[in-house]
Design a protein around this motif. Structure first.
Motif, PDB file in Angstrom:
ATOM      1  N   GLU A   5       0.833  -1.205   0.000  1.00  0.00           N
ATOM      2  CA  GLU A   5       0.000   0.000   0.000  1.00  0.00           C
ATOM      3  C   GLU A   5       0.861   1.245   0.000  1.00  0.00           C
ATOM      4  O   GLU A   5       1.720   1.418   0.866  1.00  0.00           O
ATOM      5  N   GLU A   6       0.602   2.127  -0.967  1.00  0.00           N
ATOM      6  CA  GLU A   6       1.331   3.380  -1.073  1.00  0.00           C
ATOM      7  C   GLU A   6       0.534   4.522  -0.456  1.00  0.00           C
ATOM      8  O   GLU A   6      -0.693   4.472  -0.387  1.00  0.00           O
ATOM      9  N   SER A   7       1.241   5.566  -0.073  1.00  0.00           N
ATOM     10  CA  SER A   7       0.607   6.781   0.416  1.00  0.00           C
ATOM     11  C   SER A   7       1.560   7.947   0.203  1.00  0.00           C
ATOM     12  O   SER A   7       2.755   7.751  -0.071  1.00  0.00           O
ATOM     13  N   GLY A   8       1.018   9.155   0.326  1.00  0.00           N
ATOM     14  CA  GLY A   8       1.857  10.336   0.263  1.00  0.00           C
ATOM     15  C   GLY A   8       1.732  11.152  -1.003  1.00  0.00           C
ATOM     16  O   GLY A   8       2.302  12.250  -1.103  1.00  0.00           O
ATOM     17  N   ARG A  38       6.548   4.366 -11.913  1.00  0.00           N
ATOM     18  CA  ARG A  38       5.553   5.392 -12.173  1.00  0.00           C
ATOM     19  C   ARG A  38       4.999   5.234 -13.580  1.00  0.00           C
ATOM     20  O   ARG A  38       5.668   4.689 -14.470  1.00  0.00           O
ATOM     21  N   GLN A  39       3.771   5.738 -13.726  1.00  0.00           N
ATOM     22  CA  GLN A  39       3.103   5.676 -15.016  1.00  0.00           C
ATOM     23  C   GLN A  39       2.363   6.973 -15.243  1.00  0.00           C
ATOM     24  O   GLN A  39       1.448   7.312 -14.485  1.00  0.00           O
ATOM     25  N   ALA A  40       2.785   7.687 -16.262  1.00  0.00           N
ATOM     26  CA  ALA A  40       2.117   8.916 -16.659  1.00  0.00           C
ATOM     27  C   ALA A  40       1.050   8.588 -17.688  1.00  0.00           C
ATOM     28  O   ALA A  40       1.118   7.550 -18.361  1.00  0.00           O
ATOM     29  N   CYS A  95       4.243   0.991  -5.961  1.00  0.00           N
ATOM     30  CA  CYS A  95       5.245   0.278  -5.185  1.00  0.00           C
ATOM     31  C   CYS A  95       5.132  -1.217  -5.477  1.00  0.00           C
ATOM     32  O   CYS A  95       4.024  -1.756  -5.570  1.00  0.00           O
ATOM     33  N   ASN A  96       6.272  -1.852  -5.616  1.00  0.00           N
ATOM     34  CA  ASN A  96       6.322  -3.289  -5.898  1.00  0.00           C
ATOM     35  C   ASN A  96       7.223  -3.974  -4.885  1.00  0.00           C
ATOM     36  O   ASN A  96       8.317  -3.494  -4.589  1.00  0.00           O
ATOM     37  N   ALA A  97       6.738  -5.104  -4.397  1.00  0.00           N
ATOM     38  CA  ALA A  97       7.531  -5.962  -3.511  1.00  0.00           C
ATOM     39  C   ALA A  97       7.825  -7.257  -4.246  1.00  0.00           C
ATOM     40  O   ALA A  97       6.909  -7.917  -4.745  1.00  0.00           O
ATOM     41  N   LYS A  98       9.095  -7.615  -4.296  1.00  0.00           N
ATOM     42  CA  LYS A  98       9.480  -8.781  -5.096  1.00  0.00           C
ATOM     43  C   LYS A  98      10.535  -9.611  -4.390  1.00  0.00           C
ATOM     44  O   LYS A  98      11.411  -9.088  -3.718  1.00  0.00           O
ATOM     45  N   GLN A 109      -1.790  -0.192  -5.200  1.00  0.00           N
ATOM     46  CA  GLN A 109      -2.784   0.421  -6.078  1.00  0.00           C
ATOM     47  C   GLN A 109      -2.307   1.731  -6.683  1.00  0.00           C
ATOM     48  O   GLN A 109      -2.931   2.246  -7.604  1.00  0.00           O
ATOM     49  N   GLY A 110      -1.234   2.281  -6.158  1.00  0.00           N
ATOM     50  CA  GLY A 110      -0.691   3.508  -6.710  1.00  0.00           C
ATOM     51  C   GLY A 110      -1.127   4.740  -5.947  1.00  0.00           C
ATOM     52  O   GLY A 110      -2.174   4.753  -5.285  1.00  0.00           O
TER      53      GLY A 110
END
Length: 117
Positions: A5-8, A38-40, A95-98, A109-110
């Motif tokens: 989970e992302e935030s900020g 990131r995705q624009a 964010c990706n965890a691998k 979710q971005g």
């Protein structure tokens, strides 16, 4: 299943700063390689910064010297400090965890970052 989970994310003016946070579940968080993408609009998702389980980092050329990735394994968190933001940094940041060892590849979710005057 690891939850990420992302935030900020926020709207800022050019030259401003933001700090994104990403939390990931799982007792073995220290084993994860954590990456910000990131995705624009209208563009493909691309790597921004990565930090592996040994703390080694790498960055996309377009953010070197402006963005810093860090992690706090006790808090199961990774951060992206973004300074000197530019309008071209506007994007949804993921964010990706691998971990290949754990057969893990989980996405958040971005969070939206908008840089505009």
């Amino acid at each position: 299943q690891v939850r990420v989970e992302e935030s900020g994310g926020d709207s800022v003016q050019p030259g401003g700063s933001l700090r994104l946070s990403c939390g990931a579940s799982g007792r073995v968080f220290p084993m994860y390689t954590m990456t910000w993408y990131r995705q624009a609009p209208g563009k493909e998702r691309g790597l921004v910064a990565r930090i592996d389980n040994g703390g080694r980092t790498n960055y996309a050329d377009f953010v070197k010297g402006r963005f810093t990735i860090s992690r706090d394994d006790r808090k199961h968190a990774v951060y992206l400090q973004m300074n000197d933001l530019k309008p071209e940094d506007t994007a949804v940041y993921y964010c990706n965890a691998k971990s290949a060892h754990l057969n893990l590849d989980s996405w958040g979710q971005g969070t939206q970052v908008t840089v505009s005057s």
